[in-house]
Enzyme design. Structure first.
Site, PDB file in Angstrom:
ATOM      1  N   ASN A   9       0.861  -1.177   0.000  1.00 52.89           N
ATOM      2  CA  ASN A   9       0.000   0.000   0.000  1.00 52.89           C
ATOM      3  C   ASN A   9       0.904   1.235   0.000  1.00 52.89           C
ATOM      4  OD1 ASN A   9      -1.820   2.044   0.494  1.00 52.89           O
ATOM      5  ND2 ASN A   9      -2.235   1.449   2.616  1.00 52.89           N
ATOM      6  N   LYS A  11       0.102   4.279  -0.279  1.00 54.75           N
ATOM      7  CA  LYS A  11      -0.550   5.461   0.300  1.00 54.75           C
ATOM      8  C   LYS A  11      -0.332   6.677  -0.630  1.00 54.75           C
ATOM      9  CE  LYS A  11       0.345   3.404   4.763  1.00 54.75           C
ATOM     10  NZ  LYS A  11       0.131   3.493   6.177  1.00 54.75           N
ATOM     11  N   HIS A  98      -9.354   0.848   4.982  1.00 51.88           N
ATOM     12  CA  HIS A  98      -8.081   1.045   5.677  1.00 51.88           C
ATOM     13  C   HIS A  98      -8.318   1.975   6.875  1.00 51.88           C
ATOM     14  CE1 HIS A  98      -3.983   2.336   6.483  1.00 51.88           C
ATOM     15  NE2 HIS A  98      -3.582   1.261   5.822  1.00 51.88           N
ATOM     16  N   GLU A 100      -6.748   4.412   7.956  1.00 54.13           N
ATOM     17  CA  GLU A 100      -6.566   5.844   7.660  1.00 54.13           C
ATOM     18  C   GLU A 100      -7.830   6.422   7.014  1.00 54.13           C
ATOM     19  OE1 GLU A 100      -2.891   5.412   5.508  1.00 54.13           O
ATOM     20  OE2 GLU A 100      -1.874   4.911   7.377  1.00 54.13           O
ATOM     21  N   GLU A 170      -5.314  -5.392  10.578  1.00 51.11           N
ATOM     22  CA  GLU A 170      -4.348  -4.306  10.757  1.00 51.11           C
ATOM     23  C   GLU A 170      -4.638  -3.573  12.067  1.00 51.11           C
ATOM     24  OE1 GLU A 170      -2.416  -3.089   6.824  1.00 51.11           O
ATOM     25  OE2 GLU A 170      -4.145  -1.812   7.149  1.00 51.11           O
ATOM     26  N   GLY A 176       2.225   2.119  10.762  1.00 48.90           N
ATOM     27  CA  GLY A 176       3.146   3.249  10.614  1.00 48.90           C
ATOM     28  C   GLY A 176       3.821   3.668  11.905  1.00 48.90           C
ATOM     29  N   SER A 216       3.466  -2.217  10.529  1.00 49.40           N
ATOM     30  CA  SER A 216       4.915  -2.148  10.793  1.00 49.40           C
ATOM     31  C   SER A 216       5.640  -3.454  10.484  1.00 49.40           C
ATOM     32  CB  SER A 216       5.174  -1.702  12.234  1.00 49.40           C
ATOM     33  OG  SER A 216       4.677  -0.391  12.413  1.00 49.40           O
TER      34      SER A 216
HETATM   35  C1  PEP Z   1      -0.728  -0.082   5.970  1.00 43.93           C
HETATM   36  O1  PEP Z   1      -0.779   1.093   5.671  1.00 43.93           O
HETATM   37  O2  PEP Z   1      -1.597  -0.867   5.573  1.00 43.93           O
HETATM   38  C2  PEP Z   1       0.392  -0.523   6.797  1.00 43.93           C
HETATM   39  C3  PEP Z   1       0.381  -1.743   7.264  1.00 43.93           C
HETATM   40  O3  PEP Z   1       1.367   0.409   7.029  1.00 43.93           O
HETATM   41  P1  PEP Z   1       2.803   0.130   7.704  1.00 43.93           P
HETATM   42  O4  PEP Z   1       3.335  -1.146   7.103  1.00 43.93           O
HETATM   43  O5  PEP Z   1       3.617   1.317   7.332  1.00 43.93           O
HETATM   44  O6  PEP Z   1       2.581  -0.005   9.172  1.00 43.93           O
END
Ligand code: PEP
Length: 256
Positions: A9, A11, A98, A100, A170, A176, A216
């Site tokens: 992803n 973003k 997601h 976000e 998630e 992040g 992460s």
């Molecule tokens: C994501 O945005 O779906 C995600 C898992 O981000 P990150 O790997 O940066 O934590």
């Protein structure tokens, strides 16, 4: 046998030229290190989808996803992009719900369901995201929180369509932040989600559905996380912006 998947992803990152260069590099690295039984997906911003799709169609190796779609087919929704438009472009997957989008764009479970249905209607495969907040985790309510999200969206998907859905667990506190769920925490949640899917759609569907971990994830922790029995790959944010790191995660899944 359920599919192993690693999805990147991106973003709101990468101009078109940067995105093309990253895609080229990922494809090159995967050609050097074939990972045939892992489906590799990248989800660039809308602005780069078309040229990257042409590149992917020429080279094969990876698949294209988008980061969101609107729930309506067309109409007066300035700034939005429909599932039809994405499918027409050659997109195969779309990330839905997601955290976000839930946090910054107020997406509710009902909207997540409507978007997933819009994607399925045109033949796109939604990657539906679910996770608990830090408060919910710290108060021991993480399972209930995710169950409630699932009941209001994923578990309402038409049984004839559920096989086309990919699930991503998630935890919001891990996205992040550099703080990933432990393999045990992730496994507990993945097994729980699979049980809920089995109760609603039957054991065969539950056994075949891919449940990805996101939060992460990086080349160092990938092996420990992905070796858990109910974790079928990852949804990768930050680490998907570096070709070497992303492909190292793909290889970690491949080697399991
Ligand atoms: C994501 O945005 O779906 C995600 C898992 O981000 P990150 O790997 O940066 O934590």
């Amino acid at each position: 046998m359920r599919k192993k998947i690693v999805a990147g992803n991106w973003k709101m990152n990468n101009t078109l030229q940067e995105g093309l260069a990253l895609t080229f590099r990922i494809i090159d690295l995967l050609k050097e290190n074939p990972a045939d039984h892992v489906k590799v997906i990248i989800a660039p911003p809308f602005t780069s989808l078309h040229p990257i799709c042409e590149l992917i169609n020429k080279e094969g190796v990876i698949h294209l996803g988008a980061q969101d779609c609107h729930q309506e087919k067309s109409g007066a929704f300035t700034g939005e992009v429909s599932s039809d438009m994405l499918f027409d472009l050659g997109v195969k997957y779309v990330i839905i719900g997601h955290s976000e989008r839930r946090q910054y764009f107020n997406e509710t479970d009902a909207l997540v369901l409507a978007k997933a249905e819009a994607a399925l209607d045109v033949g796109l495969r939604p990657i539906m995201c679910f996770g608990e907040t830090l408060e919910q985790r710290n108060s021991g309510k993480h399972l209930d929180a995710v169950k409630s999200r699932l009941e209001n969206s994923l578990l309402k998907i038409n049984p004839t369509e559920i096989a086309h859905v990919v699930i991503a667990y998630e935890p919001v506190w891990a996205i992040g932040t550099g703080e990933n769920a432990t393999p045990q925490q992730a496994q507990e949640m993945h097994a729980f989600i699979r049980t809920l899917v089995a109760e609603k759609f039957g054991k065969d569907v539950a056994n075949d559905i891919s449940i990805l971990y996101g939060g992460s994830c990086n080349a160092k922790n990938a092996n420990d996380i992905f070796s858990q029995p109910d974790i079928d790959g990852g949804l990768i944010g930050g680490a998907s912006l570096k070709a070497e790191e992303f492909v190292a995660i793909v290889k970690a899944v491949y080697s399991i």
